[in-house]
Design an enzyme around this catalytic site. Structure first.
Site, PDB file in Angstrom:
ATOM      1  N   HIS A 190      28.298 -29.223  -2.820  1.00 26.08           N
ATOM      2  CA  HIS A 190      28.950 -30.349  -3.320  1.00 26.08           C
ATOM      3  C   HIS A 190      30.099 -29.962  -4.058  1.00 26.08           C
ATOM      4  CE1 HIS A 190      28.661 -34.882  -4.442  1.00 26.08           C
ATOM      5  NE2 HIS A 190      29.848 -34.460  -4.564  1.00 26.08           N
ATOM      6  N   GLU A 218      31.213 -37.222   1.766  1.00 28.85           N
ATOM      7  CA  GLU A 218      30.893 -38.309   0.492  1.00 28.85           C
ATOM      8  C   GLU A 218      31.439 -39.579   0.922  1.00 28.85           C
ATOM      9  OE1 GLU A 218      29.826 -38.101  -4.059  1.00 28.85           O
ATOM     10  OE2 GLU A 218      31.435 -36.935  -3.192  1.00 28.85           O
ATOM     11  N   ALA A 229      34.275 -42.552  -7.983  1.00 31.87           N
ATOM     12  CA  ALA A 229      35.694 -42.365  -7.888  1.00 31.87           C
ATOM     13  C   ALA A 229      36.084 -42.738  -6.552  1.00 31.87           C
ATOM     14  CB  ALA A 229      35.941 -41.014  -7.996  1.00 31.87           C
ATOM     15  N   HIS A 254      25.477 -42.696  -4.678  1.00 27.86           N
ATOM     16  CA  HIS A 254      26.480 -44.102  -5.129  1.00 27.86           C
ATOM     17  C   HIS A 254      25.662 -45.275  -4.530  1.00 27.86           C
ATOM     18  CE1 HIS A 254      30.194 -41.674  -6.041  1.00 27.86           C
ATOM     19  NE2 HIS A 254      29.565 -40.682  -5.233  1.00 27.86           N
ATOM     20  N   HIS A 314      24.309 -36.471  -6.785  1.00 26.24           N
ATOM     21  CA  HIS A 314      24.366 -35.931  -8.261  1.00 26.24           C
ATOM     22  C   HIS A 314      23.366 -37.049  -8.982  1.00 26.24           C
ATOM     23  CE1 HIS A 314      27.363 -39.114  -7.034  1.00 26.24           C
ATOM     24  NE2 HIS A 314      28.065 -38.393  -6.992  1.00 26.24           N
ATOM     25  N   ASP A 359      26.639 -29.425 -16.269  1.00 29.90           N
ATOM     26  CA  ASP A 359      27.817 -29.120 -17.130  1.00 29.90           C
ATOM     27  C   ASP A 359      27.751 -29.761 -18.619  1.00 29.90           C
ATOM     28  OD1 ASP A 359      28.335 -32.130 -16.595  1.00 29.90           O
ATOM     29  OD2 ASP A 359      30.347 -31.692 -15.954  1.00 29.90           O
ATOM     30  N   ASP A 388      30.231 -30.511  -8.063  1.00 29.53           N
ATOM     31  CA  ASP A 388      30.833 -31.452  -7.876  1.00 29.53           C
ATOM     32  C   ASP A 388      32.321 -31.158  -8.424  1.00 29.53           C
ATOM     33  OD1 ASP A 388      31.551 -33.829  -6.980  1.00 29.53           O
ATOM     34  OD2 ASP A 388      30.627 -35.116  -8.689  1.00 29.53           O
ATOM     35  N   ALA A 432      34.939 -38.570 -13.131  1.00 27.47           N
ATOM     36  CA  ALA A 432      35.334 -38.171 -11.510  1.00 27.47           C
ATOM     37  C   ALA A 432      35.237 -36.876 -11.223  1.00 27.47           C
ATOM     38  CB  ALA A 432      36.764 -38.661 -11.276  1.00 27.47           C
ATOM     39  N   GLY A 433      34.223 -36.290 -10.952  1.00 24.65           N
ATOM     40  CA  GLY A 433      33.717 -34.928 -10.752  1.00 24.65           C
ATOM     41  C   GLY A 433      33.823 -34.058 -11.774  1.00 24.65           C
TER      42      GLY A 433
END
Length: 389
Positions: free
Chosen positions: A64, A133, A144, A199, A220, A251, A277, A311-312
């Protein structure tokens, strides 16, 4: 291509490090008994590399990711895809899926054609296929995703995408509560597409129905989904309770370290998949970028839409590996399946990727004492992409 022999390395086999000499022949792995190295092969016969006790692990697999190094997967031509793959190789990622964000039909088909035309390129991580996605996603939890391009399920559309891809669409994220999505999941399986749920604001029963129909992972996890409540467990409760895989972005921004530890305790190392991502800003400084049709602002490494929606990421898998170990206190041996065998099993490539075994692709990473990337081998060829970030 000359054979490569890697000696004196600590090789990750069956979840432990062992003293094994590897021979890489025609892009495949074979084992040599250490005593067989008594007579050094002639230099013109093969290349001998002394690992000097460093650890040899399977190449990482990112299922991803939306891009890196200034290239967005939704707009990447063959040269752009190759550029992404070269960057990934420098960070230990030896194979990946191009995640195509919800876009117009025309642009999605263009992206798929670019993937199919790429072929195997030297010195670049192998592009294993496409992750769609969307577009069958919830508007309420779109993240996003451009709302105007979200739509109801259309089996014929996916069949046409898969035909253009030559069977290369391996993975697709859908929202179970969108009318008709759960009925689509068995058809996706027949097309060779693994279904992820995300989502989504789906309730518990609807999410469980998706899982019973074949959904195999959660996109995610914790992000862009309805969260757990003691009276209404929702999609997150279904993902945690069931045996599906859970993607996680480690992260330090998308998930608090405590949540990473919670996922580790609930799902265990066998049911977690570490993803990045990442977007086109990965490997680049803060600034203005885009993700599909969206404008994205990156500040302190955190990528967000102008309205503040995350957004990612700008994450790389070698950094994620260190984070997983730091957050959970687990060993390298315990963390590695999240980056190797689990994603390989999830998308159906474990027969040739994800572990160091006889006959498998020689995708290998040599790690230094502080987990820095020392060397990367892509199907037996030493990468020239440089060491990771």
């Amino acid at each position: 291509m000359r054979d490569v022999i890697i000696k004196n390395g600590r090789v990750y086999i069956n979840h432990s490090f062992q003293d094994v000499t590897l021979r890489l022949t025609d892009g495949k792995i074979s084992f040599l008994a250490n005593e067989a190295m008594g007579n050094e092969p002639a230099e013109d016969a093969c290349t001998v590399i002394d690992a000097k006790g460093k650890r040899i692990v399977p190449g990482f697999i990112d299922i991803h990711t939306h891009g890196a190094i200034g290239v967005d997967a939704n707009g990447a031509d063959q040269e752009g895809l190759e550029k992404i793959g070269q960057f990934f190789a420098g960070n230990g990622t030896t194979s990946w899926l191009a995640s195509v964000l919800t876009d117009t039909r025309e642009q999605t088909e263009w992206c798929i054609r670019q993937y199919r035309s790429l072929g195997r390129r030297a010195n670049t991580a192998e592009l294993l296929g496409v992750h769609l996605e969307g577009p069958f996603l919830s508007r309420e939890y779109k993240g996003a995703m451009p709302e105007s391009l979200l739509r109801l399920p259309d089996c014929t559309l996916v069949e046409e995408y898969q035909k253009i891809a030559g069977g290369g669409i391996r993975y697709m994220t859908v929202s179970p509560e969108v009318p008709g999505v759960n009925d689509l999941i068995p058809a996706l399986s027949e097309m060779g597409i693994v279904t992820a749920i995300g989502h989504s604001g789906a309730d518990y029963q609807t999410a469980m129905d998706a899982i019973h129909r074949g959904a195999a992972s959660a996109t995610h996890t914790f992000n862009a989904m309805r969260l757990l409540h003691q009276h209404e467990p929702a999609i997150l409760g279904a993902a945690l309770e069931s045996d599906i895989y859970c993607e996680m972005i480690c992260d330090g921004l998308h998930l608090h370290p405590g949540i990473v530890r919670l996922l580790w305790k609930i799902k265990g190392r066998d049911r977690l998949v570490a993803i990045t991502d990442s977007i086109m800003a990965a490997g680049l400084p803060d600034g203005n970028y885009h993700l599909g049709v969206n404008e994205v602002v990156v500040k302190n490494g955190d990528a967000k839409l102008p309205d503040g929606t995350r957004a990612g990421s700008t994450l790389t898998q070698n950094r994620a590996l260190k984070n997983v170990m730091q957050y959970t206190g687990c060993t390298l041996e315990e963390a590695l399946p999240l980056f190797t065998e689990n994603p390989a099993k999830l998308i159906g490539v474990f027969d040739r990727k994800g572990s160091i075994e006889e006959g498998k692709d020689a995708d290998l990473v040599m790690l230094g004492d502080n987990l820095e990337i020392e060397e990367v081998f892509l199907c037996g060829v030493r990468s020239e992409s440089g060491k990771g970030l």
